[in-house]
Design an enzyme around this catalytic site. Structure first.
Site, short mmCIF file in Angstrom:
data_model
loop_
_atom_site.label_atom_id
_atom_site.label_comp_id
_atom_site.label_asym_id
_atom_site.label_seq_id
_atom_site.Cartn_x
_atom_site.Cartn_y
_atom_site.Cartn_z
N GLU A 31 0.83 -1.22 0.00
CA GLU A 31 0.00 0.00 0.00
C GLU A 31 0.86 1.26 0.00
OE1 GLU A 31 -3.07 0.02 -0.51
OE2 GLU A 31 -3.90 -1.89 0.13
N ASP A 172 -4.18 -10.09 -8.34
CA ASP A 172 -4.54 -9.20 -9.44
C ASP A 172 -3.43 -8.30 -9.96
OD1 ASP A 172 -4.63 -7.86 -7.03
OD2 ASP A 172 -6.66 -7.09 -7.26
N GLU A 265 -18.76 -7.63 -3.71
CA GLU A 265 -17.39 -8.10 -3.55
C GLU A 265 -17.23 -9.52 -4.09
OE1 GLU A 265 -14.73 -5.62 -1.23
OE2 GLU A 265 -15.62 -5.54 -3.23
N GLU A 286 -12.61 -0.88 -10.58
CA GLU A 286 -12.07 -1.79 -11.60
C GLU A 286 -12.92 -1.89 -12.87
OE1 GLU A 286 -9.76 -2.40 -8.08
OE2 GLU A 286 -11.94 -2.42 -8.35
#
Length: 489
Positions: A31, A172, A265, A286
């Site tokens: 992050e 991902d 989700e 996304e």
């Protein structure tokens, strides 16, 4: 920078006052990289375009670049493992805590090459790109016999802890960065890695244009679910030119959006409904990200319809007095008392770009800036921006503005001078000045220091050195410069 220049300038001025990274706090390596390092690099590269006064030597120097480097150095201790794959958490003051778990998700290992390679090229310090590449190659080396990677791995032993293979959460952005890293760096090895993974993903996880989760060694289905995080995949497919498959998968995901007014989700594909305790929608970007990429490739109006639906849905369902709230349950549209940072950083940005075809981000190369760096002239803002996984745009041309190594430059100049000597029936000999140092422009100090800023180019004719565009790969240089030279002769 996309819509509010004055706000961008205000934020940059605040950042330039300095940020203290020497604090006793544990931080996510992943992050911190995508948000802090990526955000600072992007702001650094966009600051001149936003009207911020930059220092002499930009983009090879600047306060935001120095902050990005400082932040990234705080993450380097995490990479000091036997495998080169990083720990997931690091203490910004003390390094890796002695009791830190060695189990890291695949995305947390493979999502550094965009920011770290950019940092290495701008600062001249190869350590950042080196550690990012080593981590990528270690994941590649530990893929299964059928070509898949799992979800979590032990960074000390390289043993897979979670063996579910898919394209969603935990994996991902590893695939995303193989493609974007390949484009950013013109790196065939990274692209070949992704294309091999893509074959395995199609062979074992793809069913009727959906992508399921499978056991990484056997290929047997472990979870027949679609995760909202997987909706980046059609956009990634569009980047490698697989537009037809991308559109089919996108339309599958769009049907889920229309069913709920957002993407849950988790979505159970056989049952066609949400998964228990995974019914929320935190306004993730996304699917809109994929719509933006695919619209640039196809101009299909269906993609604008998704954008319209997204705007109307978010406005109607999640807008509150002080922002836009996470949707706790898409079945009844109950709200949660939180707004994720990626909503502003990504979701709104991709919507903006979807509906703004003339934005500078979409530049086709017909407009560009020429700046003077300590290493010579440099072309910037000509388009082809690479978004990191937090949607911070990076200008690939900037990576070639700050080269300290001149070997390739000399080699190309030799070849081009030989080309012209044959054409004009004259023999040229390039005399190399051994006094040129690593940090000195081969054009001479008078050129390197002649301008503090840059200029807007409206014509490609120039009297500067033949090698004014070191932003192309070796083969491309001959083709591009050859054409330019022919036009000028």
């Amino acid at each position: 920078i996309l819509g509010n220049v004055s706000e961008f300038q205000r934020v940059v001025s605040v950042l330039q006052e300095g940020v203290d990274f020497d604090i006793d706090v544990n931080a996510s390596v992943f992050e911190t990289n995508i948000r802090v390092v990526g955000g600072l690099l992007s702001a650094h590269l966009l600051s001149k375009k936003a009207g911020v006064e930059v220092e002499v030597g930009w983009p090879c120097s600047g306060p935001l670049l120095r902050m990005a480097e400082e932040a990234a150095r705080k993450l380097l201790p995490a990479f000091q493992t036997p495998t080169g794959m990083p720990y997931g958490t690091v203490n910004l003051l003390h390094g890796v805590n002695p009791g830190e778990t060695p189990v890291t998700c695949t995305a947390g290992i493979g999502t550094f090459i965009v920011e770290f390679a950019t940092l290495s090229h701008l600062t001249g310090d190869p350590v950042f790109e080196d550690v990012a590449r080593k981590a990528l190659k270690e994941l590649w080396k530990n893929r299964s016999d059928i070509g898949l990677v799992g979800n979590h791995i032990d960074v000390l032993t390289a043993k897979w802890v979670a063996q579910d293979a898919g394209i969603g959460a935990g994996v991902d952005s590893y695939f995303e960065y193989l493609v974007k890293g390949a484009i950013l760096l013109q790196d065939k090895e990274l692209m070949s890695m992704f294309l091999e993974y893509n074959k395995a993903i199609k062979n074992y996880t793809k069913f009727d244009d959906w992508y399921l989760w499978v056991q990484m060694y056997k290929g047997t289905v472990s979870m027949p679910v679609f995760q909202s995080l997987e909706a980046y995949w059609p956009g990634l497919q569009s980047l490698i030119g697989d537009v037809d498959n991308a559109m089919r998968t996108f339309l599958n995901y769009y049907t889920v959006w229309k069913q709920f007014g957002g993407l849950p989700e988790f979505y159970n594909i056989p049952q066609g409904y949400t998964v228990d305790k995974r019914e929320g929608y935190p306004l993730r970007p996304e699917l809109i990200e994929s719509a933006m990429y695919l619209y640039r490739a196809t101009r299909d109006p269906t993609l604008l319809e998704l954008g319209r639906d997204a705007v109307e849905s978010i406005e109607k369902i999640s807008k509150v007095d002080c922002g836009f709230a996470t949707i706790k349950d898409l079945r009844d549209h109950r709200l949660d008392n939180r707004m994720e940072s990626f909503f502003l950083a990504e979701t709104v940005k991709y919507l903006y770009l979807l509906f703004d075809p003339d934005n500078f981000i979409h530049n086709d190369g017909s407009d560009f800036d020429v700046v003077i760096t300590p290493y010579g002239e440099c072309v910037l803002n000509a388009g082809g921006y690479i978004f990191n996984t937090e949607a911070h745009p990076i200008d690939p041309a900037a990576l070639h503005c700050c080269r300290k190594r001149k070997e390739e430059q000399w080699e190309v100049e030799d070849l081009m001078r030989e080309f012209y000597s044959l054409k004009k029936n004259k023999k040229f000999t390039l005399k190399r000045d051994s006094d040129h140092g690593e940090g000195e422009s081969a054009k001479g100090p008078e050129v390197a220091s002649s301008e503090k800023g840059g200029e807007k180019r409206t014509s490609k004719k120039s009297s500067h050195s033949l090698l004014s565009c070191p932003s192309q790969s070796f083969n491309s240089k001959l083709a591009v410069l050859g054409q330019v030279f022919l036009d000028n002769t």
